[in-house]
Design a protein around this motif. Structure first.
Motif, mmCIF file in Angstrom:
data_model
loop_
_atom_site.group_PDB
_atom_site.id
_atom_site.type_symbol
_atom_site.label_atom_id
_atom_site.label_comp_id
_atom_site.label_asym_id
_atom_site.label_seq_id
_atom_site.Cartn_x
_atom_site.Cartn_y
_atom_site.Cartn_z
ATOM 1 N N TYR A 216 -48.326 1.374 -10.937
ATOM 2 C CA TYR A 216 -49.005 2.438 -11.671
ATOM 3 C C TYR A 216 -48.845 2.238 -13.174
ATOM 4 O O TYR A 216 -47.809 1.751 -13.648
ATOM 5 N N VAL A 217 -49.870 2.648 -13.923
ATOM 6 C CA VAL A 217 -49.812 2.754 -15.383
ATOM 7 C C VAL A 217 -49.880 4.228 -15.732
ATOM 8 O O VAL A 217 -50.807 4.930 -15.310
ATOM 9 N N ILE A 218 -48.914 4.708 -16.486
ATOM 10 C CA ILE A 218 -48.913 6.103 -16.935
ATOM 11 C C ILE A 218 -49.868 6.249 -18.112
ATOM 12 O O ILE A 218 -49.845 5.447 -19.049
ATOM 13 N N THR A 219 -50.680 7.283 -18.079
ATOM 14 C CA THR A 219 -51.585 7.546 -19.193
ATOM 15 C C THR A 219 -51.958 9.021 -19.194
ATOM 16 O O THR A 219 -51.489 9.799 -18.340
ATOM 17 N N GLU A 220 -52.764 9.447 -20.155
ATOM 18 C CA GLU A 220 -53.263 10.817 -20.164
ATOM 19 C C GLU A 220 -54.231 11.024 -18.997
ATOM 20 O O GLU A 220 -54.850 10.079 -18.510
ATOM 21 N N GLU A 221 -54.410 12.274 -18.552
ATOM 22 C CA GLU A 221 -55.269 12.515 -17.392
ATOM 23 C C GLU A 221 -56.720 12.127 -17.686
ATOM 24 O O GLU A 221 -57.478 11.817 -16.746
ATOM 25 N N VAL A 256 -42.953 14.244 -13.361
ATOM 26 C CA VAL A 256 -43.518 13.222 -12.481
ATOM 27 C C VAL A 256 -42.522 12.084 -12.268
ATOM 28 O O VAL A 256 -42.315 11.615 -11.140
ATOM 29 N N LEU A 257 -41.878 11.644 -13.339
ATOM 30 C CA LEU A 257 -40.950 10.515 -13.226
ATOM 31 C C LEU A 257 -39.631 10.920 -12.565
ATOM 32 O O LEU A 257 -39.043 10.140 -11.799
ATOM 33 N N SER A 258 -39.159 12.122 -12.845
ATOM 34 C CA SER A 258 -37.877 12.572 -12.279
ATOM 35 C C SER A 258 -37.972 12.825 -10.786
ATOM 36 O O SER A 258 -36.960 12.772 -10.074
ATOM 37 N N THR A 259 -39.172 13.133 -10.291
ATOM 38 C CA THR A 259 -39.343 13.432 -8.867
ATOM 39 C C THR A 259 -40.083 12.304 -8.143
ATOM 40 O O THR A 259 -40.594 12.508 -7.048
ATOM 41 N N TRP A 260 -40.126 11.118 -8.757
ATOM 42 C CA TRP A 260 -40.893 10.011 -8.167
ATOM 43 C C TRP A 260 -40.305 9.613 -6.809
ATOM 44 O O TRP A 260 -39.097 9.390 -6.684
ATOM 45 N N ASP A 261 -41.167 9.524 -5.808
ATOM 46 C CA ASP A 261 -40.773 9.126 -4.459
ATOM 47 C C ASP A 261 -41.492 7.820 -4.131
ATOM 48 O O ASP A 261 -42.694 7.814 -3.876
ATOM 49 N N GLU A 262 -40.759 6.704 -4.156
ATOM 50 C CA GLU A 262 -41.385 5.393 -3.955
ATOM 51 C C GLU A 262 -42.039 5.278 -2.583
ATOM 52 O O GLU A 262 -43.097 4.659 -2.451
ATOM 53 N N ARG A 265 -45.263 7.471 -2.607
ATOM 54 C CA ARG A 265 -46.262 6.886 -3.502
ATOM 55 C C ARG A 265 -46.621 5.455 -3.116
ATOM 56 O O ARG A 265 -47.611 4.911 -3.617
ATOM 57 N N ASN A 266 -45.771 4.856 -2.280
ATOM 58 C CA ASN A 266 -45.954 3.450 -1.900
ATOM 59 C C ASN A 266 -46.044 2.561 -3.128
ATOM 60 O O ASN A 266 -46.856 1.633 -3.205
ATOM 61 N N ALA A 267 -45.189 2.852 -4.111
ATOM 62 C CA ALA A 267 -45.185 2.089 -5.368
ATOM 63 C C ALA A 267 -43.872 2.333 -6.093
ATOM 64 O O ALA A 267 -43.294 3.424 -5.982
ATOM 65 N N PRO A 268 -43.378 1.349 -6.828
ATOM 66 C CA PRO A 268 -42.164 1.574 -7.625
ATOM 67 C C PRO A 268 -42.415 2.586 -8.742
ATOM 68 O O PRO A 268 -43.560 2.818 -9.146
ATOM 69 N N LYS A 269 -41.347 3.166 -9.223
ATOM 70 C CA LYS A 269 -41.449 4.108 -10.335
ATOM 71 C C LYS A 269 -42.094 3.409 -11.528
ATOM 72 O O LYS A 269 -41.678 2.313 -11.911
#
Length: 565
Positions: A216-221, A256-262, A265-269
């Motif tokens: 994933y790439v974090i960005t604005e919505e 979003v990052l503190s509750t990330w569930d790999e 989400r099937n993806a690394p943080k």
């Protein structure tokens, strides 16, 4: 803050010092400023005039920079593609090239076979930048094939039109390095610069350097559509963070990052953040300093790396006042350089104490898009990987662009003239912003259209109240229904010969739209045409939303938001 004295100054075009009004031989400062450029140049080695000579920002940075801490390392975050890239054998061999070397190595054509003996153009003399003044006062320049051999310049056609190193020619890179250090003053020592073939190419390289499939790439919505269209074919995904009028929301990012569930989400943080902090495309939001500090603190907390895409950084505007239009003086009267720079919201690069920002700059929005020339600034380790990608793709910007920019920036304007030009286009875009927002206040139906006046950039983001549309049906508004309403509004404007951009094109997480937006630009059309277009928009939106209709008028009286007073 009192302005510093505006002083006579110089640029170095060869071993000879030529007038250029911003540098001084006076005392240097704790922070590198434009006033320090001349003494620094006088104590440094001259720019190499060898074809395809190696260069680096480290050759042109001030000694003050060396006393800062080092950037952190990012080895574990480079993509497999990036880790696999090796230095160019042929370009690497140029480090052995000297003036008396007879090269039988690289396939650099002889300049005897370049069918250009001289190229020229007319350039504005600072600060006479308006089109009317340009027609009267522009001065011709020319670049010859062998100006370096005659001692007339440090850059000529035999160098510019041949192959070059991917970091860019020293004659141009020096100017960009001085500009970057004086404007942003990166807080760590081992930052470097590589020139690019514009920010779109730079973004493509940057994303491929860090992303694997499924990441994933974090960005604005809502984010730059070309960024989305670059990420998705890589096999990566965009993660949209909620926004307000000041951009990305730190609380949502942290949550979003503190509750990330790999597993879920099937993806690394995620660790990569892509943001346009100033005059964001498409929303025109501008992150204030505290917002940038908060997001940078989260980058430290979660070990994030930030791609700071900043084509609109210098287009930070004065506050919009309803009914008023800022004027641009003729002749233009620039502010003192120190005042101009002190009023800009600092960049992420200037806040980057640990070396976790790669800043993308471009001449596209501040000189000309067709130059296809920009630069990236970041930790040396990251810039080295960027170079490896550039060597086998765009290589360098066009030599014609580079020689023209060199003549404009180094030999004609100098640092002070360049900054005065930036002040001028900032003033022009402020005036254009005022015109389009005032037109929207006058002609768009307040019942359905709302916005925040842009504080930077060249875009105006309009929210349309989808609940007021005749096709709106509570409980039945799936994605396709929303997109159908959006297209209906888009087509209604197109039928009136007004072209806008759909908000869904910029939705980071494609297919998650819940609201209706249109993006307007005040960069291209003439001011009177912009007003005419917005008036047509008001008429078309009333018809589209089934509101009380008013006749199109081309006069300047009698309407506010399209209703008769």
């Amino acid at each position: 803050m009192a302005p510093h004295a505006e002083v006579a100054a110089v640029t170095d075009t060869s071993s000879v010092v030529v007038p250029d009004p911003i540098l001084t031989k006076g005392d240097t400062h704790a922070k590198f400023t434009f006033d320090d450029v001349l003494p620094h140049r006088q104590q440094s080695e001259p720019v190499s005039t060898i074809v395809a000579a190696f260069s680096s920002a480290h050759m042109f940075k001030s000694k003050k920079s060396a006393n800062k801490p080092k950037a952190r390392k990012w080895d574990q975050h480079f993509s497999m593609e990036s880790r696999s890239r090796q230095p160019s054998s042929l370009k690497g061999a140029m480090k052995y090239f000297k003036k008396d070397t007879i090269s039988l190595c690289g396939g650099l054509p002889s300049p005897d076979y370049f069918p250009f003996q001289e190229v020229g153009a007319k350039l504005p003399v600072a600060p006479h930048f308006s089109q009317d003044e340009l027609a009267e006062t522009a001065q011709p320049f020319s670049a010859g094939k062998f100006d370096t051999l005659s001692g007339d310049s440090t850059y000529d056609l035999q160098i510019a039109l041949n192959y070059g190193q991917s970091m860019g020619p020293g004659a141009v890179l020096r100017f960009i390095t001085e500009h970057t250090e004086a404007v942003h003053n990166p807080p760590y020592s081992d930052w470097d610069i590589c020139m690019s073939a514009g920010s779109t190419s730079a973004l493509d390289i940057s994303l491929r350097m860090f992303l694997e499939r499924g990441h994933y790439v974090i960005t604005e919505e809502y984010t730059f559509s070309s960024a989305i269209e670059t990420v998705l074919p890589i096999g990566a995904k965009m993660l949209g963070i909620k926004m307000d009028a000041h951009g990305m929301l730190p609380d949502d990012l942290d949550h979003v990052l503190s509750t990330w569930d790999e597993k879920a989400r099937n993806a690394p943080k995620p660790f990569l953040v892509y943001t346009v902090p100033t005059g964001q495309n498409p929303t025109a939001s501008t992150q204030p300093l505290q917002r940038r500090k908060d997001i940078y603190a989260l980058a430290e907390k979660h070990n994030l790396f930030i791609l700071e895409d900043e084509p609109y950084f210098f287009l930070q505007m004065e506050t919009f006042v309803s009914g008023q239009t800022h004027s641009v003086e003729k002749p233009f009267k620039p502010a003192p350089v120190k005042d101009f720079l002190s009023n800009l919201i600092p960049s992420y690069l200037s806040l980057d104490t640990s070396g976790r920002v790669l800043r993308l700059d471009s001449f596209s929005k501040i000189i000309a898009p067709g130059s296809r020339t920009g630069w990236v600034t970041g930790p040396s380790q990251v810039i080295e990987r960027f170079l490896r990608h550039a060597e086998v793709s765009a290589q360098t910007p066009s030599g014609f662009s580079l020689i023209t920019l060199y003549k404009l920036l180094e030999e004609n304007w100098g640092h002070k003239g360049f900054l005065e030009w930036l002040m001028f286009i900032r003033a022009e875009y402020t005036r254009r912003r005022d015109i389009i927002v005032n037109a929207c206040e006058r002609y768009l139906p307040a019942e359905v259209a709302s916005w925040s006046p842009p504080m930077a950039g060249m875009f105006h983001w309009i929210k349309l109240d989808i609940t007021k549309h005749p096709l709106y049906a509570p409980g039945e508004m799936g994605l396709q229904k929303i997109l159908d309403i959006e297209h209906s509004a888009f087509a209604a404007l197109a039928d009136m010969s007004v072209l806008c951009a759909k908000g869904s094109w910029f939705r980071a997480e494609r297919g998650s739209d819940t609201e209706l937006f249109l993006r307007l630009t005040f960069a291209a059309a003439a001011p009177d045409k912009m007003v005419q277009a917005v008036e047509k928009m008001g008429f078309a939106l009333r018809r589209e939303f089934g509101l009380e209709q008013v006749a199109l008028e081309h006069t300047q009286n009698g309407h506010t938001n399209g209703h008769a007073k």
